[in-house]
Write an enzyme that holds these catalytic residues in place. Structure first.
Site, PDB file in Angstrom:
ATOM      1  N   ARG A   1       0.761  -1.255  -0.023  1.00 35.22           N
ATOM      2  CA  ARG A   1      -0.039   0.019   0.304  1.00 35.22           C
ATOM      3  C   ARG A   1       0.864   1.098  -0.058  1.00 35.22           C
ATOM      4  O   ARG A   1       0.401   2.372   0.490  1.00 35.22           O
ATOM      5  CB  ARG A   1      -1.006   0.016   1.112  1.00 35.22           C
TER       6      ARG A   1
ATOM      7  N   LYS B   1       2.212  11.235 -11.669  1.00 32.54           N
ATOM      8  CA  LYS B   1       1.176  10.331 -12.373  1.00 32.54           C
ATOM      9  C   LYS B   1       1.969   9.068 -12.862  1.00 32.54           C
ATOM     10  O   LYS B   1       3.091   9.106 -13.231  1.00 32.54           O
ATOM     11  CB  LYS B   1       0.647  10.986 -13.659  1.00 32.54           C
TER      12      LYS B   1
ATOM     13  N   GLU C   1       6.981  17.544 -25.687  1.00 32.06           N
ATOM     14  CA  GLU C   1       6.606  17.887 -24.360  1.00 32.06           C
ATOM     15  C   GLU C   1       7.172  19.251 -23.853  1.00 32.06           C
ATOM     16  O   GLU C   1       6.229  19.999 -23.340  1.00 32.06           O
ATOM     17  CB  GLU C   1       6.696  16.834 -23.259  1.00 32.06           C
TER      18      GLU C   1
ATOM     19  N   LYS D   1       5.827  22.733 -15.111  1.00 30.49           N
ATOM     20  CA  LYS D   1       5.039  21.464 -14.758  1.00 30.49           C
ATOM     21  C   LYS D   1       4.605  21.612 -13.068  1.00 30.49           C
ATOM     22  O   LYS D   1       3.732  21.135 -12.745  1.00 30.49           O
ATOM     23  CB  LYS D   1       5.804  20.320 -15.052  1.00 30.49           C
TER      24      LYS D   1
ATOM     25  N   GLU E   1      -5.765  16.632 -11.025  1.00 29.31           N
ATOM     26  CA  GLU E   1      -6.323  17.046 -12.371  1.00 29.31           C
ATOM     27  C   GLU E   1      -7.895  17.174 -12.161  1.00 29.31           C
ATOM     28  O   GLU E   1      -8.905  16.723 -12.880  1.00 29.31           O
ATOM     29  CB  GLU E   1      -6.099  15.692 -13.175  1.00 29.31           C
TER      30      GLU E   1
ATOM     31  N   ARG F   1      -4.708  20.832 -14.234  1.00 27.49           N
ATOM     32  CA  ARG F   1      -3.739  19.949 -14.623  1.00 27.49           C
ATOM     33  C   ARG F   1      -4.090  19.365 -16.094  1.00 27.49           C
ATOM     34  O   ARG F   1      -3.041  19.024 -16.716  1.00 27.49           O
ATOM     35  CB  ARG F   1      -3.587  18.927 -13.583  1.00 27.49           C
TER      36      ARG F   1
ATOM     37  N   ASN G   1      -2.522  17.757 -20.956  1.00 28.76           N
ATOM     38  CA  ASN G   1      -2.791  16.767 -21.798  1.00 28.76           C
ATOM     39  C   ASN G   1      -3.058  17.405 -23.123  1.00 28.76           C
ATOM     40  O   ASN G   1      -3.846  16.762 -24.076  1.00 28.76           O
ATOM     41  CB  ASN G   1      -4.081  16.179 -21.477  1.00 28.76           C
TER      42      ASN G   1
ATOM     43  N   HIS H   1      -3.120  15.195 -26.323  1.00 28.87           N
ATOM     44  CA  HIS H   1      -2.857  13.805 -25.890  1.00 28.87           C
ATOM     45  C   HIS H   1      -4.170  12.738 -26.166  1.00 28.87           C
ATOM     46  O   HIS H   1      -3.928  11.739 -26.266  1.00 28.87           O
ATOM     47  CB  HIS H   1      -2.570  13.758 -24.334  1.00 28.87           C
TER      48      HIS H   1
ATOM     49  N   HIS I   1      -3.094   9.610 -27.614  1.00 25.20           N
ATOM     50  CA  HIS I   1      -3.241   8.426 -27.035  1.00 25.20           C
ATOM     51  C   HIS I   1      -4.055   7.352 -28.140  1.00 25.20           C
ATOM     52  O   HIS I   1      -4.010   6.064 -27.995  1.00 25.20           O
ATOM     53  CB  HIS I   1      -4.183   8.530 -25.621  1.00 25.20           C
TER      54      HIS I   1
ATOM     55  N   HIS J   1       5.881   8.011 -27.692  1.00 23.85           N
ATOM     56  CA  HIS J   1       4.595   8.889 -27.036  1.00 23.85           C
ATOM     57  C   HIS J   1       4.982  10.396 -27.455  1.00 23.85           C
ATOM     58  O   HIS J   1       4.047  11.004 -27.989  1.00 23.85           O
ATOM     59  CB  HIS J   1       4.918   8.972 -25.428  1.00 23.85           C
TER      60      HIS J   1
HETATM   61  P1  NAD Z   1      10.636   5.093 -22.718  1.00 26.26           P
HETATM   62  O1  NAD Z   1      10.546   5.238 -21.294  1.00 26.26           O
HETATM   63  O2  NAD Z   1      10.146   3.999 -23.688  1.00 26.26           O
HETATM   64  O3  NAD Z   1      12.348   5.452 -23.147  1.00 26.26           O
HETATM   65  C1  NAD Z   1      12.543   5.524 -24.405  1.00 26.26           C
HETATM   66  C2  NAD Z   1      13.972   4.787 -24.859  1.00 26.26           C
HETATM   67  O4  NAD Z   1      15.218   5.299 -24.580  1.00 26.26           O
HETATM   68  C3  NAD Z   1      13.976   3.324 -24.137  1.00 26.26           C
HETATM   69  O5  NAD Z   1      14.246   2.273 -25.084  1.00 26.26           O
HETATM   70  C4  NAD Z   1      14.893   3.574 -23.157  1.00 26.26           C
HETATM   71  O6  NAD Z   1      15.888   2.207 -22.784  1.00 26.26           O
HETATM   72  C5  NAD Z   1      16.033   4.588 -23.775  1.00 26.26           C
HETATM   73  N1  NAD Z   1      16.899   5.405 -22.872  1.00 26.26           N
HETATM   74  C6  NAD Z   1      16.354   5.864 -21.715  1.00 26.26           C
HETATM   75  N2  NAD Z   1      17.168   6.861 -21.190  1.00 26.26           N
HETATM   76  C7  NAD Z   1      18.366   6.445 -21.957  1.00 26.26           C
HETATM   77  C8  NAD Z   1      19.794   7.355 -22.441  1.00 26.26           C
HETATM   78  N3  NAD Z   1      19.950   7.994 -21.287  1.00 26.26           N
HETATM   79  N4  NAD Z   1      20.372   6.861 -23.099  1.00 26.26           N
HETATM   80  C9  NAD Z   1      20.171   6.098 -23.965  1.00 26.26           C
HETATM   81  N5  NAD Z   1      18.806   5.473 -24.210  1.00 26.26           N
HETATM   82  C10 NAD Z   1      18.038   5.654 -23.199  1.00 26.26           C
HETATM   83  O7  NAD Z   1      10.328   6.546 -23.492  1.00 26.26           O
HETATM   84  P2  NAD Z   1       9.989   8.133 -22.812  1.00 26.26           P
HETATM   85  O8  NAD Z   1       9.740   8.883 -23.854  1.00 26.26           O
HETATM   86  O9  NAD Z   1      10.921   8.271 -21.751  1.00 26.26           O
HETATM   87  O10 NAD Z   1       8.603   7.998 -21.982  1.00 26.26           O
HETATM   88  C11 NAD Z   1       7.346   7.683 -22.433  1.00 26.26           C
HETATM   89  C12 NAD Z   1       6.298   7.185 -21.343  1.00 26.26           C
HETATM   90  O11 NAD Z   1       6.043   8.340 -20.424  1.00 26.26           O
HETATM   91  C13 NAD Z   1       4.946   7.023 -22.086  1.00 26.26           C
HETATM   92  O12 NAD Z   1       4.522   5.599 -21.545  1.00 26.26           O
HETATM   93  C14 NAD Z   1       4.084   7.971 -21.669  1.00 26.26           C
HETATM   94  O13 NAD Z   1       2.832   7.600 -21.414  1.00 26.26           O
HETATM   95  C15 NAD Z   1       4.896   8.541 -20.221  1.00 26.26           C
HETATM   96  N6  NAD Z   1       4.470   9.717 -19.578  1.00 26.26           N
HETATM   97  C16 NAD Z   1       4.002   9.816 -18.571  1.00 26.26           C
HETATM   98  C17 NAD Z   1       3.837  10.886 -17.963  1.00 26.26           C
HETATM   99  C18 NAD Z   1       3.530  11.355 -16.547  1.00 26.26           C
HETATM  100  O14 NAD Z   1       3.082  12.374 -16.216  1.00 26.26           O
HETATM  101  N7  NAD Z   1       3.536  10.111 -15.804  1.00 26.26           N
HETATM  102  C19 NAD Z   1       4.064  12.201 -18.740  1.00 26.26           C
HETATM  103  C20 NAD Z   1       4.470  12.016 -20.092  1.00 26.26           C
HETATM  104  C21 NAD Z   1       4.743  10.805 -20.498  1.00 26.26           C
HETATM  105  N1  GLY Z   2       1.768  14.419 -18.150  1.00 22.57           N
HETATM  106  C1  GLY Z   2       0.434  14.934 -17.937  1.00 22.57           C
HETATM  107  C2  GLY Z   2       0.451  15.137 -16.368  1.00 22.57           C
HETATM  108  O1  GLY Z   2       1.468  15.118 -15.745  1.00 22.57           O
HETATM  109  O2  GLY Z   2      -0.690  15.681 -15.817  1.00 22.57           O
END
Ligand code: NAD
Ligand code: GLY
Length: 359
Positions: free
Chosen positions: A118, A140, A182, A224, A234, A238, A242, A245, A249, A262
């Site tokens: 938890r 998130k 972003e 942010k 949100e 917030r 999006n 998005h 999505h 993404h």
């Molecule tokens: P990802 O996590 O898939 O990473 C991209 C690739 O880069 C991976 O293959 C990873 O191994 C590689 N990589 C990472 N760091 C590296 C480095 N320093 N050097 C070389 N390679 C490296 O993609 P992302 O774009 O980082 O994240 C996308 C995800 O984030 C999505 O799932 C999206 O939904 C999520 N997201 C979440 C939020 C939130 O608020 N929580 C906001 C935006 C996006």
């Molecule tokens: N990336 C959208 C949020 O954090 O709300």
């Protein structure tokens, strides 16, 4: 090193941004309260940075889990590997989970931390530009479902974010551009001056100019952190984070997770949102041209895949957390630097946007 604060009362935390800070063991010691730490990472990142992180954790009982790479593995089945490792190692409630990687690892690690017994503390060490400017900040967390992106999750804040700008040196160009989508978003939704700065500095960012990248990361995190502090869960503002998005999505789910990055899907979705904002009478033609031009200069795609017809788009867009009673609600732009809250839109106009992009 610069330190920003995400101000959330007793759940406030710092975002450390700087060059070489992955090796600063004092940052880890400051935020790890118990004696156990689990590092969650992925193959590529483990090969590059796991040893450096483990070096800071010598005085703790440490376990690690290395997950497969990519959006297609951000799901409930894979997250079990984290729970398995925590349980096999008999980690308790005071264990700290450290998510070392891109947004996929951060979202999954954070969600595992929110659920395990938890809730256990966790630290974000984002290693992509996208994760440093967006996903690691704000709490998130979650995973995808085959029927909808990020549909299973929780709001759960980290103890701190350690964003070492040096790790971006190993990121490939496509991933760097995905992160810029972003970054551009913040300019569009609430920071017109930053949008102008991005227009002036896009080439510097693409050539990884250290000063330009550090400024873009900081300015994004400031934006942010302010939005999250105002509306953590949100209920209102917030949702503006999006922008684009809902379209994005739909693309990610419709084409199959992992096909588009993404950030790439967000770039396309934001161009669609800009087009619709123009049809609503809010943006001018020249605003939309400016927006599309900046995404193009960031080497991001601007057109949705041909295989998603408007009907399919609408079907996919109907599964979105902003929708109310089945009505699609979108974040649109009143101007560059000013986003709307979620608005219902005339379906005819939305269809026109979806159609126009096909042609
Ligand atoms: P990802 O996590 O898939 O990473 C991209 C690739 O880069 C991976 O293959 C990873 O191994 C590689 N990589 C990472 N760091 C590296 C480095 N320093 N050097 C070389 N390679 C490296 O993609 P992302 O774009 O980082 O994240 C996308 C995800 O984030 C999505 O799932 C999206 O939904 C999520 N997201 C979440 C939020 C939130 O608020 N929580 C906001 C935006 C996006
Ligand atoms: N990336 C959208 C949020 O954090 O709300």
């Amino acid at each position: 090193m610069n330190t920003l604060q995400v101000k959330l009362g007793n759940r406030s935390y710092p975002i450390y941004i700087g060059s070489g800070i992955l090796d600063q063991s004092v940052l880890y010691a400051r935020h790890i309260k118990g004696s156990q730490a689990l590092v969650v990472t992925s193959n590529t990142v483990a090969a590059l940075y796991l040893d450096a992180v483990l070096e800071n954790l010598r005085s703790y009982k440490v376990a690690k889990v290395i997950l497969p790479e990519g959006e297609q593995f951000k799901n409930l089945e894979i997250i079990n590997q984290i729970f398995d490792t925590l349980l096999v190692n008999k980690f308790g409630r005071s264990a700290t989970l450290i998510a070392l990687g891109g947004g996929v690892i951060g979202d999954m690690g954070g969600f595992a931390a929110a659920c395990y017994q938890r809730g256990i503390p966790f630290i974000q060490i984002p290693t992509t530009l996208l994760a440093q400017v967006d996903s690691s900040v704000g709490g998130k967390t979650g995973v995808n479902h085959p029927l909808g992106k990020n549909m299973i999750g929780a709001f759960y804040q980290p103890q701190c974010v350690i964003a070492d700008t040096d790790v971006l040196n190993t990121l490939d160009d496509r991933q760097l551009s995905a992160g810029l989508a972003e970054v551009i978003k913040y300019g569009l939704i609430r920071d017109a001056e930053f949008f102008g700065w991005l227009e002036d500095n896009m080439e510097a960012l693409l050539s990884r100019d250290k000063k330009a990248l550090a400024l873009a990361i900081e300015r994004s995190c400031i934006n942010k952190a302010e939005v999250v502090a105002e509306d953590e869960t949100e209920a209102g503002v917030r949702a503006t984070l999006n922008l684009g998005h809902t379209f994005a999505h739909a693309i990610e789910t419709g084409i199959g997770y992992g096909e588009y990055l993404h950030g790439e899907a967000v770039a396309i979705g934001t161009c669609q949102a800009a087009d619709l904002s123009r049809r609503m009478g809010w943006l001018s033609d020249s605003d939309v041209d400016k927006i599309i031009a900046l995404f193009k200069r960031a080497k991001l795609p601007i057109n949705p895949p041909d295989s998603l017809n408007p009907e399919r788009f609408l079907q996919l867009m109907s599964v979105d957390k902003k929708n109310v009673d089945g009505e699609i609600r979108l974040i649109l732009l009143k101007a560059i630097g000013l986003a709307t809250l979620p608005v219902g839109v005339d379906e005819k106009l939305l269809r026109t946007t979806l159609e126009s992009y096909r042609n």
